[in-house]
Write a protein that holds these residues in place. Structure first.
Motif, PDB file in Angstrom:
ATOM      1  N   GLU A 186     -15.008   4.189  42.123  1.00  0.00           N
ATOM      2  CA  GLU A 186     -14.246   3.492  41.076  1.00  0.00           C
ATOM      3  C   GLU A 186     -15.136   3.156  39.881  1.00  0.00           C
ATOM      4  OE1 GLU A 186     -10.860   3.049  40.971  1.00  0.00           O
ATOM      5  OE2 GLU A 186     -10.994   4.376  42.710  1.00  0.00           O
ATOM      6  N   ILE A 187     -16.364   2.770  40.145  1.00  0.00           N
ATOM      7  CA  ILE A 187     -17.303   2.453  39.060  1.00  0.00           C
ATOM      8  C   ILE A 187     -17.608   3.710  38.257  1.00  0.00           C
ATOM      9  CG2 ILE A 187     -19.694   1.765  38.565  1.00  0.00           C
ATOM     10  CD1 ILE A 187     -19.353  -0.227  40.995  1.00  0.00           C
ATOM     11  N   LYS A 188     -17.826   4.829  38.952  1.00  0.00           N
ATOM     12  CA  LYS A 188     -18.104   6.097  38.262  1.00  0.00           C
ATOM     13  C   LYS A 188     -16.927   6.510  37.384  1.00  0.00           C
ATOM     14  CE  LYS A 188     -21.435   7.935  41.496  1.00  0.00           C
ATOM     15  NZ  LYS A 188     -21.664   8.831  42.633  1.00  0.00           N
ATOM     16  N   LYS A 189     -15.702   6.265  37.858  1.00  0.00           N
ATOM     17  CA  LYS A 189     -14.518   6.599  37.065  1.00  0.00           C
ATOM     18  C   LYS A 189     -14.513   5.858  35.734  1.00  0.00           C
ATOM     19  CE  LYS A 189     -11.195   7.460  40.789  1.00  0.00           C
ATOM     20  NZ  LYS A 189      -9.961   6.909  41.412  1.00  0.00           N
ATOM     21  N   LEU A 190     -15.064   4.656  35.726  1.00  0.00           N
ATOM     22  CA  LEU A 190     -15.114   3.860  34.493  1.00  0.00           C
ATOM     23  C   LEU A 190     -16.193   4.351  33.533  1.00  0.00           C
ATOM     24  CD1 LEU A 190     -14.758   0.258  35.987  1.00  0.00           C
ATOM     25  CD2 LEU A 190     -13.000   1.571  34.782  1.00  0.00           C
ATOM     26  N   GLY A 191     -17.111   5.159  34.050  1.00  0.00           N
ATOM     27  CA  GLY A 191     -18.208   5.636  33.224  1.00  0.00           C
ATOM     28  C   GLY A 191     -19.152   4.520  32.816  1.00  0.00           C
ATOM     29  N   VAL A 192     -19.257   3.521  33.681  1.00  0.00           N
ATOM     30  CA  VAL A 192     -20.067   2.337  33.393  1.00  0.00           C
ATOM     31  C   VAL A 192     -21.383   2.427  34.149  1.00  0.00           C
ATOM     32  CG1 VAL A 192     -20.173  -0.163  33.624  1.00  0.00           C
ATOM     33  CG2 VAL A 192     -18.022   0.919  33.019  1.00  0.00           C
ATOM     34  N   ASP A 193     -22.456   2.060  33.483  1.00  0.00           N
ATOM     35  CA  ASP A 193     -23.761   1.949  34.127  1.00  0.00           C
ATOM     36  C   ASP A 193     -23.917   0.524  34.597  1.00  0.00           C
ATOM     37  OD1 ASP A 193     -26.376   1.989  34.954  1.00  0.00           O
ATOM     38  OD2 ASP A 193     -27.214   2.381  32.975  1.00  0.00           O
TER      39      ASP A 193
END
Length: 159
Positions: A146-153
């Motif tokens: 889910e974090i990767k889907k947001l493209g957030v580091d």
């Protein structure tokens, strides 16, 4: 409230109580030091050649935030910086005697917390632990996705 909600609430309640109980005792023994400082001291005490990059990666913080934290710890006399003779670029950190004292208190308290909780864990079966570990692994993988889907580091957002 359905089972999933009750499960998540139960896990959250465990987490909050454990944090409260541990910090309640730590506040008394480690007055004057905030959790970030204590955890930074613990990391430096355990990891030879700690530097800003390693600390930032470990804590999920920016290098700038770690630089600020380490400067504060140097000023308090808890750590000192050094450079290796063959590497003038990288700055490393080590504990001072005062920092080692804080590190030792922190480690002693973790042993006390483990001893406090040991009677409970002696009642938990291997099968129950395997189920909990499996759940934690799967849920962490889901959250990573889910974090990767947001493209957030996560590191740059201080999560």
């Amino acid at each position: 409230m359905n089972k999933e909600e009750r499960a998540m609430k139960g896990l959250w309640d465990i987490f909050k109580k454990r944090i409260w109980l541990d910090s309640f005792k730590m506040k008394d023994r480690l007055k004057g030091y905030n959790p970030s400082e204590i955890h930074c001291i613990a990391y430096i005490g355990e990891d030879e050649d700690s530097n800003v990059t390693k600390l930032a990666e470990s804590f999920g913080m920016t290098r700038g935030a770690i630089s600020k934290l380490t400067k504060k710890l140097v000023k308090k006399g808890l750590i000192e910086s050094y450079q290796k003779p063959n590497n003038n670029k990288e700055v490393y950190f080590e504990l001072t005697e005062q920092g080692k004292t804080i590190y030792d208190i922190h480690e002693e308290m973790h042993r006390e917390f483990k001893d406090r909780d040991q009677p409970f864990f002696e009642q938990v079966t291997e099968e129950q632990l395997d189920i909990i570990l499996g759940f934690a692994k799967k849920y962490n993988m889901h959250l990573d996705t889910e974090i990767k889907k947001l493209g957030v580091d996560m590191k740059s957002d201080n999560l």
